[in-house]
Design a protein around this motif. Structure first.
Motif, mmCIF file in Angstrom:
data_model
loop_
_atom_site.group_PDB
_atom_site.id
_atom_site.type_symbol
_atom_site.label_atom_id
_atom_site.label_comp_id
_atom_site.label_asym_id
_atom_site.label_seq_id
_atom_site.Cartn_x
_atom_site.Cartn_y
_atom_site.Cartn_z
ATOM 1 N N ARG A 172 -5.807 2.139 6.005
ATOM 2 C CA ARG A 172 -6.286 3.330 6.710
ATOM 3 C C ARG A 172 -5.994 3.301 8.203
ATOM 4 O O ARG A 172 -6.413 4.190 8.937
ATOM 5 N N ASP A 173 -5.319 2.260 8.656
ATOM 6 C CA ASP A 173 -5.024 2.111 10.082
ATOM 7 C C ASP A 173 -3.751 2.886 10.422
ATOM 8 O O ASP A 173 -2.664 2.510 9.983
ATOM 9 N N PRO A 174 -3.847 3.958 11.202
ATOM 10 C CA PRO A 174 -2.655 4.769 11.484
ATOM 11 C C PRO A 174 -1.575 4.024 12.266
ATOM 12 O O PRO A 174 -0.421 4.451 12.266
ATOM 13 N N GLU A 175 -1.936 2.925 12.927
ATOM 14 C CA GLU A 175 -0.923 2.150 13.643
ATOM 15 C C GLU A 175 -0.145 1.227 12.709
ATOM 16 O O GLU A 175 0.913 0.719 13.080
ATOM 17 N N ALA A 177 -5.256 7.763 -10.016
ATOM 18 C CA ALA A 177 -6.187 7.069 -10.918
ATOM 19 C C ALA A 177 -5.763 5.628 -11.179
ATOM 20 O O ALA A 177 -6.581 4.809 -11.610
ATOM 21 N N GLN A 178 -4.497 5.284 -10.914
ATOM 22 C CA GLN A 178 -4.018 3.926 -11.128
ATOM 23 C C GLN A 178 -4.397 2.987 -9.980
ATOM 24 O O GLN A 178 -4.356 1.777 -10.145
ATOM 25 N N ILE A 179 -4.729 3.542 -8.820
ATOM 26 C CA ILE A 179 -4.914 2.732 -7.632
ATOM 27 C C ILE A 179 -6.358 2.235 -7.562
ATOM 28 O O ILE A 179 -7.283 2.986 -7.257
ATOM 29 N N ALA A 180 -6.543 0.943 -7.842
ATOM 30 C CA ALA A 180 -7.886 0.358 -7.852
ATOM 31 C C ALA A 180 -8.392 0.087 -6.445
ATOM 32 O O ALA A 180 -9.597 0.125 -6.187
ATOM 33 N N ASP A 194 0.846 -1.209 0.000
ATOM 34 C CA ASP A 194 0.000 0.000 0.000
ATOM 35 C C ASP A 194 0.874 1.249 0.000
ATOM 36 O O ASP A 194 0.632 2.205 -0.753
ATOM 37 N N GLN A 195 1.890 1.268 0.884
ATOM 38 C CA GLN A 195 2.735 2.453 1.026
ATOM 39 C C GLN A 195 3.484 2.734 -0.276
ATOM 40 O O GLN A 195 3.588 3.881 -0.718
ATOM 41 N N LEU A 196 3.997 1.665 -0.882
ATOM 42 C CA LEU A 196 4.770 1.831 -2.109
ATOM 43 C C LEU A 196 3.908 2.331 -3.261
ATOM 44 O O LEU A 196 4.306 3.228 -4.015
ATOM 45 N N VAL A 197 2.713 1.755 -3.395
ATOM 46 C CA VAL A 197 1.871 2.145 -4.532
ATOM 47 C C VAL A 197 1.360 3.571 -4.360
ATOM 48 O O VAL A 197 1.275 4.346 -5.336
ATOM 49 N N MET A 198 1.034 3.975 -3.126
ATOM 50 C CA MET A 198 0.587 5.361 -2.927
ATOM 51 C C MET A 198 1.715 6.358 -3.169
ATOM 52 O O MET A 198 1.484 7.486 -3.609
ATOM 53 N N ALA A 199 2.947 5.939 -2.887
ATOM 54 C CA ALA A 199 4.092 6.832 -3.085
ATOM 55 C C ALA A 199 4.439 7.022 -4.557
ATOM 56 O O ALA A 199 4.912 8.097 -4.946
ATOM 57 N N ARG A 256 -3.995 9.479 3.618
ATOM 58 C CA ARG A 256 -4.076 9.485 2.157
ATOM 59 C C ARG A 256 -4.873 8.287 1.646
ATOM 60 O O ARG A 256 -5.579 8.369 0.642
ATOM 61 N N ALA A 257 -4.775 7.170 2.356
ATOM 62 C CA ALA A 257 -5.451 5.942 1.922
ATOM 63 C C ALA A 257 -6.964 6.073 1.924
ATOM 64 O O ALA A 257 -7.654 5.310 1.242
ATOM 65 N N LYS A 258 -7.500 7.031 2.681
ATOM 66 C CA LYS A 258 -8.951 7.199 2.747
ATOM 67 C C LYS A 258 -9.554 7.589 1.398
ATOM 68 O O LYS A 258 -10.760 7.449 1.190
ATOM 69 N N ALA A 259 -8.717 8.050 0.481
ATOM 70 C CA ALA A 259 -9.202 8.456 -0.843
ATOM 71 C C ALA A 259 -9.428 7.266 -1.767
ATOM 72 O O ALA A 259 -9.998 7.423 -2.850
ATOM 73 N N PHE A 260 -9.016 6.064 -1.330
ATOM 74 C CA PHE A 260 -9.070 4.906 -2.216
ATOM 75 C C PHE A 260 -9.974 3.810 -1.652
ATOM 76 O O PHE A 260 -10.239 3.762 -0.456
ATOM 77 N N ARG A 261 -10.428 2.941 -2.534
ATOM 78 C CA ARG A 261 -11.298 1.838 -2.140
ATOM 79 C C ARG A 261 -10.570 0.943 -1.139
ATOM 80 O O ARG A 261 -9.398 0.610 -1.310
ATOM 81 N N ARG A 262 -11.299 0.542 -0.113
ATOM 82 C CA ARG A 262 -10.748 -0.371 0.889
ATOM 83 C C ARG A 262 -11.147 -1.793 0.506
ATOM 84 O O ARG A 262 -12.332 -2.107 0.404
ATOM 85 N N LEU A 263 -10.163 -2.647 0.279
ATOM 86 C CA LEU A 263 -10.409 -4.029 -0.104
ATOM 87 C C LEU A 263 -10.515 -4.913 1.134
ATOM 88 O O LEU A 263 -10.000 -4.565 2.204
#
Length: 199
Positions: free
Chosen positions: A47-50, A37-40, A27-32, A57-64
């Motif tokens: 979305r877990d801060p721990e 638009a590439q992130i499905a 997740d970290q690598l793909v968001m960086a 930033r992850a809140k903008a994308f679909r949670r699988l």
């Protein structure tokens, strides 16, 4: 010259791949490195801060869910995962013809650089990976300079008394910046639990 120009104009433009990540590290690598638009979709822990440095930033994308079914519904071009992502999920995706790229667990700073390069290739942005690696190396230099001003003995302690030893990514980071990891004195090589008295 005309033939070369027209041949170049007719060449198809490769679309940037749509990527689904089913592991918090990928997740970290793909968001960086990928375009939004590439992130499905991202893993359940994105979305877990721990667990995630980029939780906000992850809140903008679909949670699988982490299962293969919802990934298959998205029809991504590639799924990125890690070796400890559920084997059954990875196997099902592969059986369905999905390209799955597995990123090795980083145990050294070179592993971090290599994973950045790999994600840059997967996402179609190797230039961004080079920039991130340069930022990473510059941060190491700053940390090394700061540590040199006052050499410190460090013990890295996590929840419930988990001690991080030399043979780990954090151990490699401490060594690279010139901090003395005293886990050796507790007989901890990679990692292990220690009582409060020993700490």
């Amino acid at each position: 010259a005309f033939a070369a120009a027209t041949a170049g104009a007719a060449a198809p433009v490769q679309a940037a791949p749509r990527i689904a990540s089913i592991n918090v590290c990928t997740d970290q690598l793909v968001m960086a490195l990928a375009d939004p638009a590439q992130i499905a979709g991202l893993s359940p822990y994105a979305r877990d801060p721990e667990s995630s440095w980029l939780a906000e930033r992850a809140k903008a994308f679909r949670r699988l869910s982490g299962e293969a079914e919802d990934v298959l519904m998205l029809r991504p071009d590639v799924v990125v995962a890690a070796p400890f992502t559920r084997r059954a999920t990875r196997a099902m995706l592969k059986r369905q013809g999905v390209r799955v790229v597995e990123f090795p667990v980083a145990q050294s700073l070179d592993d971090v650089r290599n994973n950045l390069r790999l994600m840059g290739e997967v996402a179609g942005h190797p230039d961004r990976a080079s920039v991130e690696i340069a930022r990473f190396d510059a941060a190491l230099q700053r940390a090394r300079a700061a540590a040199a001003r006052q050499p410190l003995r460090v013990l890295a302690v996590s929840r419930r008394g988990w001690i991080t030893g030399q043979h780990s990514l954090l151990g490699a980071l401490l060594a690279a910046v010139g901090l003395d990891n005293v886990a050796d004195q507790l007989g901890v090589a990679a990692g292990g639990y220690q009582p409060l008295e020993a700490i």
